[in-house]
Design a protein around this motif. Structure first.
Motif, mmCIF file in Angstrom:
data_model
loop_
_atom_site.group_PDB
_atom_site.id
_atom_site.type_symbol
_atom_site.label_atom_id
_atom_site.label_comp_id
_atom_site.label_asym_id
_atom_site.label_seq_id
_atom_site.Cartn_x
_atom_site.Cartn_y
_atom_site.Cartn_z
ATOM 1 N N UNK A 33 0.836 -1.200 0.000
ATOM 2 C CA UNK A 33 0.000 0.000 0.000
ATOM 3 C C UNK A 33 0.869 1.247 0.000
ATOM 4 N N UNK A 34 1.998 1.196 0.701
ATOM 5 C CA UNK A 34 2.917 2.340 0.683
ATOM 6 C C UNK A 34 3.484 2.542 -0.723
ATOM 7 N N UNK A 35 3.815 1.455 -1.359
ATOM 8 C CA UNK A 35 4.365 1.528 -2.707
ATOM 9 C C UNK A 35 3.378 2.182 -3.665
ATOM 10 N N UNK A 36 2.146 1.752 -3.606
ATOM 11 C CA UNK A 36 1.141 2.319 -4.507
ATOM 12 C C UNK A 36 0.896 3.793 -4.210
ATOM 13 N N UNK A 37 0.827 4.117 -2.944
ATOM 14 C CA UNK A 37 0.573 5.515 -2.575
ATOM 15 C C UNK A 37 1.726 6.414 -3.000
ATOM 16 N N UNK A 38 2.947 5.955 -2.728
ATOM 17 C CA UNK A 38 4.107 6.754 -3.126
ATOM 18 C C UNK A 38 4.186 6.883 -4.643
ATOM 19 N N UNK A 39 3.880 5.816 -5.326
ATOM 20 C CA UNK A 39 3.934 5.860 -6.789
ATOM 21 C C UNK A 39 2.943 6.872 -7.328
ATOM 22 N N UNK A 40 1.774 6.872 -6.745
ATOM 23 C CA UNK A 40 0.763 7.842 -7.171
ATOM 24 C C UNK A 40 1.272 9.264 -6.964
ATOM 25 N N UNK A 41 1.808 9.509 -5.781
ATOM 26 C CA UNK A 41 2.306 10.856 -5.493
ATOM 27 C C UNK A 41 3.489 11.221 -6.398
ATOM 28 N N UNK A 42 4.317 10.227 -6.653
ATOM 29 C CA UNK A 42 5.484 10.465 -7.502
ATOM 30 C C UNK A 42 5.054 10.854 -8.912
ATOM 31 N N UNK A 43 4.103 10.122 -9.433
ATOM 32 C CA UNK A 43 3.600 10.418 -10.778
ATOM 33 C C UNK A 43 2.991 11.809 -10.825
ATOM 34 N N UNK A 44 2.219 12.113 -9.808
ATOM 35 C CA UNK A 44 1.606 13.446 -9.779
ATOM 36 C C UNK A 44 2.660 14.538 -9.716
ATOM 37 N N UNK A 45 3.701 14.293 -8.934
ATOM 38 C CA UNK A 45 4.773 15.284 -8.815
ATOM 39 C C UNK A 45 5.470 15.483 -10.154
ATOM 40 N N UNK A 46 5.805 14.376 -10.795
ATOM 41 C CA UNK A 46 6.483 14.472 -12.090
ATOM 42 C C UNK A 46 5.603 15.185 -13.112
ATOM 43 N N UNK A 47 4.336 14.858 -13.071
ATOM 44 C CA UNK A 47 3.421 15.495 -14.008
ATOM 45 C C UNK A 47 3.369 17.000 -13.799
ATOM 46 N N UNK A 48 3.308 17.397 -12.534
ATOM 47 C CA UNK A 48 3.236 18.834 -12.266
ATOM 48 C C UNK A 48 4.533 19.524 -12.667
ATOM 49 N N UNK A 49 5.647 18.826 -12.489
ATOM 50 C CA UNK A 49 6.930 19.398 -12.907
ATOM 51 C C UNK A 49 6.955 19.602 -14.414
ATOM 52 N N UNK A 50 6.534 18.567 -15.119
ATOM 53 C CA UNK A 50 6.531 18.642 -16.579
ATOM 54 C C UNK A 50 5.613 19.748 -17.064
ATOM 55 N N UNK A 51 4.445 19.796 -16.468
ATOM 56 C CA UNK A 51 3.506 20.836 -16.865
ATOM 57 C C UNK A 51 4.040 22.215 -16.482
ATOM 58 N N UNK A 52 4.808 22.245 -15.393
ATOM 59 C CA UNK A 52 5.432 23.508 -15.010
ATOM 60 C C UNK A 52 6.432 23.965 -16.048
ATOM 61 N N UNK A 53 7.221 23.017 -16.550
ATOM 62 C CA UNK A 53 8.167 23.339 -17.617
ATOM 63 C C UNK A 53 7.417 23.849 -18.843
ATOM 64 N N UNK A 54 6.337 23.177 -19.130
ATOM 65 C CA UNK A 54 5.554 23.560 -20.298
ATOM 66 C C UNK A 54 4.987 24.960 -20.140
ATOM 67 N N UNK A 55 4.469 25.239 -18.952
ATOM 68 C CA UNK A 55 3.823 26.536 -18.747
ATOM 69 C C UNK A 55 4.817 27.666 -18.865
ATOM 70 N N UNK A 56 6.097 27.361 -18.572
ATOM 71 C CA UNK A 56 7.113 28.401 -18.687
ATOM 72 C C UNK A 56 7.254 28.864 -20.127
ATOM 73 N N UNK A 57 6.818 28.000 -21.042
ATOM 74 C CA UNK A 57 6.950 28.348 -22.459
ATOM 75 C C UNK A 57 5.605 28.688 -23.084
ATOM 76 N N UNK A 58 4.601 28.689 -22.273
ATOM 77 C CA UNK A 58 3.300 29.067 -22.805
ATOM 78 C C UNK A 58 3.213 30.587 -22.930
ATOM 79 N N UNK A 59 2.329 31.056 -23.789
ATOM 80 C CA UNK A 59 2.112 32.500 -23.905
ATOM 81 C C UNK A 59 1.697 33.064 -22.559
ATOM 82 N N UNK A 60 2.040 34.310 -22.319
ATOM 83 C CA UNK A 60 1.710 34.950 -21.043
ATOM 84 C C UNK A 60 0.229 34.827 -20.732
ATOM 85 N N UNK A 61 -0.057 34.474 -19.502
ATOM 86 C CA UNK A 61 -1.438 34.368 -19.082
ATOM 87 C C UNK A 61 -2.052 33.009 -19.306
ATOM 88 N N UNK A 62 -1.402 32.205 -20.128
ATOM 89 C CA UNK A 62 -1.936 30.867 -20.395
ATOM 90 C C UNK A 62 -1.307 29.870 -19.435
#
Length: 191
Positions: free
Chosen positions: A122-151
């Motif tokens: 259960x710890x493995x699954x929970x951590x994996x979920x959080x890890x995936x979410x973290x990576x996703x937010x990081x990636x989307x953060x990188x993406x947003x840095x290149x998005x047009x202002x306000x987007x």
DNA sequence: TAGGCCATCTGGTCCT
DNA sequence: AGGACCAGATGGCCTA
């Protein structure tokens, strides 16, 4: 030595049918249940026949039956049923071993603090979920840095990432991770 | 000693 | 028809 030693697991021998007398007047695995008895019967280390009539929904089955509609598969003999049960047990064991291997691979894929302690499932699954979410937010953060202002990164962005990943899974199977990362990189470049 | 975690057995249901 | 999947049940080991 394993932190959660299963040393005595060796004593947990697979059921061989030898601990039950299979002579005609005696029962075999599942017999009592198939006969409709509600009595508790010791079978291969488990007590079956207790708490019958569960409210299980469809699918997956699982030890409970649905009222009077229990059907029994007819096999030629007790011996044949016994053999099938043993084969089924072995397959189930192998399946669970595969599942545990997958859990172990997942443990090794996700970073965690207590490296000396084996993560539970259960710890493995929970951590994996959080890890995936973290990576996703990081990636989307990188993406947003290149998005047009306000987007800002939207769910559509996440959906695109998922689409890339699923596409590579279909095309390349398990080898797709590095390519997926490459794709993510280019994705962030174009955003 | 209680609770958590796990391996295993088991039989119903789903899928191929 | 047979294998895969699933979940309930049980007992063993470990830790707090």
């Amino acid at each position: 030595m394993k932190s959660k030693g299963k040393a005595a697991k060796s004593s947990r021998k697979p059921w061989t049918g030898q601990d039950l007398d299979l002579e005609p007047e005696n029962r075999e695995p599942g017999t009592s249940e198939q006969e409709g008895s509600e009595a508790s019967v010791r079978i291969g280390g488990s007590w079956r026949g207790i708490l019958r009539g569960g409210d299980r929904e469809r699918g997956g089955g699982g030890g409970t039956t649905h009222g009077p509609h229990r059907h029994r598969r007819s096999h030629n003999s007790n011996k044949e049923r016994n053999v099938r049960r043993l084969e089924s047990n072995e397959r189930e064991r192998q399946r669970m071993h595969k599942l545990n291997n997958a859990f172990q691979a997942l443990r090794e894929a996700i970073p965690h603090v207590k490296m000396d302690k084996k993560l539970s499932k259960i710890e493995t699954l929970t951590l994996a979920e959080n890890y995936i979410k973290s990576l996703t937010s990081i990636i989307l953060g990188i993406s947003s840095a290149r998005l047009p202002p306000g987007e800002t990164p939207t769910e559509a962005s996440a959906a695109r990432l998922l689409q890339f990943y699923q596409q590579h899974l279909e095309e390349d199977g398990d080898e797709s991770l590095s390519q997926f990362l490459t794709q993510i990189h280019s994705f962030s470049q174009e955003s």
